[in-house]
Design a protein around this motif. Structure first.
Motif, PDB file in Angstrom:
ATOM      1  N   SER A  98       0.818  -1.205   0.000  1.00  0.00           N
ATOM      2  CA  SER A  98       0.000   0.000   0.000  1.00  0.00           C
ATOM      3  C   SER A  98       0.857   1.263   0.000  1.00  0.00           C
ATOM      4  CB  SER A  98      -0.944   0.000   1.203  1.00  0.00           C
ATOM      5  OG  SER A  98      -1.735   1.163   1.213  1.00  0.00           O
ATOM      6  N   TYR A 100       3.589   1.792  -1.590  1.00  0.00           N
ATOM      7  CA  TYR A 100       3.990   2.053  -2.975  1.00  0.00           C
ATOM      8  C   TYR A 100       2.788   2.477  -3.822  1.00  0.00           C
ATOM      9  CZ  TYR A 100       8.502   0.225  -1.671  1.00  0.00           C
ATOM     10  OH  TYR A 100       9.721   0.054  -1.057  1.00  0.00           O
ATOM     11  N   ARG A 101       1.658   1.786  -3.681  1.00  0.00           N
ATOM     12  CA  ARG A 101       0.456   2.166  -4.447  1.00  0.00           C
ATOM     13  C   ARG A 101      -0.011   3.563  -4.092  1.00  0.00           C
ATOM     14  NH1 ARG A 101      -1.141  -3.112  -3.391  1.00  0.00           N
ATOM     15  NH2 ARG A 101      -2.376  -2.387  -1.635  1.00  0.00           N
ATOM     16  N   GLU A 102      -0.076   3.861  -2.796  1.00  0.00           N
ATOM     17  CA  GLU A 102      -0.540   5.179  -2.348  1.00  0.00           C
ATOM     18  C   GLU A 102       0.419   6.286  -2.777  1.00  0.00           C
ATOM     19  OE1 GLU A 102      -3.358   6.414  -0.316  1.00  0.00           O
ATOM     20  OE2 GLU A 102      -4.052   4.687  -1.464  1.00  0.00           O
ATOM     21  N   ARG A 105      -0.294   6.920  -6.335  1.00  0.00           N
ATOM     22  CA  ARG A 105      -1.568   7.640  -6.455  1.00  0.00           C
ATOM     23  C   ARG A 105      -1.351   9.130  -6.204  1.00  0.00           C
ATOM     24  NH1 ARG A 105      -4.658   9.951  -3.104  1.00  0.00           N
ATOM     25  NH2 ARG A 105      -3.716   9.005  -1.273  1.00  0.00           N
ATOM     26  N   THR A 139       4.779  -4.461  -6.784  1.00  0.00           N
ATOM     27  CA  THR A 139       3.692  -3.498  -6.604  1.00  0.00           C
ATOM     28  C   THR A 139       3.764  -2.375  -7.627  1.00  0.00           C
ATOM     29  OG1 THR A 139       3.568  -4.021  -4.250  1.00  0.00           O
ATOM     30  CG2 THR A 139       2.533  -1.974  -4.970  1.00  0.00           C
ATOM     31  N   VAL A 140       4.936  -1.803  -7.848  1.00  0.00           N
ATOM     32  CA  VAL A 140       5.010  -0.713  -8.832  1.00  0.00           C
ATOM     33  C   VAL A 140       4.746  -1.231 -10.238  1.00  0.00           C
ATOM     34  CG1 VAL A 140       6.488   0.748  -7.396  1.00  0.00           C
ATOM     35  CG2 VAL A 140       7.524  -0.700  -9.142  1.00  0.00           C
ATOM     36  N   GLU A 142       2.684  -3.583 -11.037  1.00  0.00           N
ATOM     37  CA  GLU A 142       1.264  -3.919 -11.160  1.00  0.00           C
ATOM     38  C   GLU A 142       0.337  -2.727 -10.950  1.00  0.00           C
ATOM     39  OE1 GLU A 142       0.720  -7.094  -8.355  1.00  0.00           O
ATOM     40  OE2 GLU A 142       1.746  -8.559  -9.630  1.00  0.00           O
ATOM     41  N   THR A 143       0.864  -1.576 -10.560  1.00  0.00           N
ATOM     42  CA  THR A 143       0.038  -0.411 -10.256  1.00  0.00           C
ATOM     43  C   THR A 143      -0.126   0.452 -11.500  1.00  0.00           C
ATOM     44  OG1 THR A 143       0.753  -0.419  -7.946  1.00  0.00           O
ATOM     45  CG2 THR A 143      -0.173   1.641  -8.788  1.00  0.00           C
ATOM     46  N   SER A 144      -1.358   0.768 -11.821  1.00  0.00           N
ATOM     47  CA  SER A 144      -1.645   1.666 -12.936  1.00  0.00           C
ATOM     48  C   SER A 144      -1.274   3.085 -12.520  1.00  0.00           C
ATOM     49  CB  SER A 144      -3.135   1.580 -13.286  1.00  0.00           C
ATOM     50  OG  SER A 144      -3.435   2.496 -14.306  1.00  0.00           O
ATOM     51  N   THR A 145      -0.418   3.734 -13.311  1.00  0.00           N
ATOM     52  CA  THR A 145       0.076   5.059 -12.960  1.00  0.00           C
ATOM     53  C   THR A 145       0.495   5.806 -14.221  1.00  0.00           C
ATOM     54  OG1 THR A 145       1.718   6.276 -11.650  1.00  0.00           O
ATOM     55  CG2 THR A 145       2.427   4.178 -12.581  1.00  0.00           C
TER      56      THR A 145
END
Length: 176
Positions: A98, A100-102, A105, A139-140, A142-145
Motif C-alpha cells: 500500500s 507504494y500504491r498510495e 496515487r 507493486t510498482v 502492477e500499479t496503474s500510474t
C-alpha cells in the motif's frame, strides 16, 4: 514505465518527487526520514506540522501517503509514506504494498512523471531486504500510474543486489 536502480542518496535525486520512508508523526526521524528533513530544510517540517494540525492529528496511518514541498531538495515534492514494522507473527505485506500504491496515487495527483523510492520498511523497521524488494518491485509493476520513471534509490550493496534480483526475476537456471 521505466524502472531504474540507483546506488546513492535519495536526497540528491533530480526527480519530480522523492518518497520519504516517514514515521507516522511526519515530524522527522532517523534514516531516510531524517536525511530528507535535514537536506530539504524547514519548509518540509512546516508543511508536515500543518498536516498534523489539520488532517492527521493522530499521525499519518501506516500504508498511506501525503505530499509536501521538497524544500531545498532537487525534487519538486516529497511524498511521505509510513511503512509497516516487520512482524514474524503477522503478515503485513499488504500494508507495505500500500505504501507504494498510495505514493504512486499521490504522484499521479501531483502530475509527477518521475519518482524516487527508498526501500520502505527495510531499514530500522526490520523488513527483510529480499522480501521488501520483491514487494516493492511487484507493486510498482502492477500499479496503474502515469509516472513514467521509477527509481529505487538504494544506499548499500545488499539493498541494490536485492532490488536487482527482484527486477530481473528468478534466474531460470535455478528454477525448479
Amino acid at each position: 514505465m521505466d524502472i531504474r536502480l540507483v546506488r546513492g542518496d535519495i536526497t540528491e535525486q533530480h526527480v519530480d518527487a522523492v518518497v520519504n520512508a516517514a514515521n507516522s508523526s511526519l515530524l522527522g526521524g532517523g534514516g531516510v526520514d531524517g536525511a530528507i528533513h535535514r537536506r530539504g530544510g524547514p519548509d518540509i517540517l512546516a508543511e508536515c506540522r500543518e498536516l498534523r494540525a489539520s488532517k492527521y492529528g493522530r499521525g499519518l496511518p501506516t500504508g498511506r501517503a501525503v505530499a509536501t514541498t521538497a524544500g531545498r531538495l532537487p525534487a519538486r515534492w516529497v511524498i511521505h509514506t509510513v511503512g509497516p514494522v516487520h512482524s514474524a507473527t503477522e503478515d503485513r505485506t499488504e500494508l507495505l504494498a500500500s505504501c507504494y500504491r498510495e505514493s504512486l496515487r499521490v504522484a499521479d495527483e501531483l502530475g509527477a512523471r518521475s519518482v524516487a523510492f527508498p526501500a520502505v520498511s527495510a531499514g530500522v523497521y526490520g523488513w527483510p531486504m529480499d522480501d521488501a524488494a520483491r514487494v516493492a518491485v511487484r507493486t510498482v509493476q502492477e500499479t496503474s500510474t502515469t509516472v513514467s520513471e521509477i527509481r529505487f534509490v538504494l544506499f548499500g550493496d545488499e539493498a541494490y543486489a536485492a532490488f536487482d534480483r527482484a527486477v530481473r526475476g528468478p534466474d531460470p537456471k535455478h528454477a525448479p
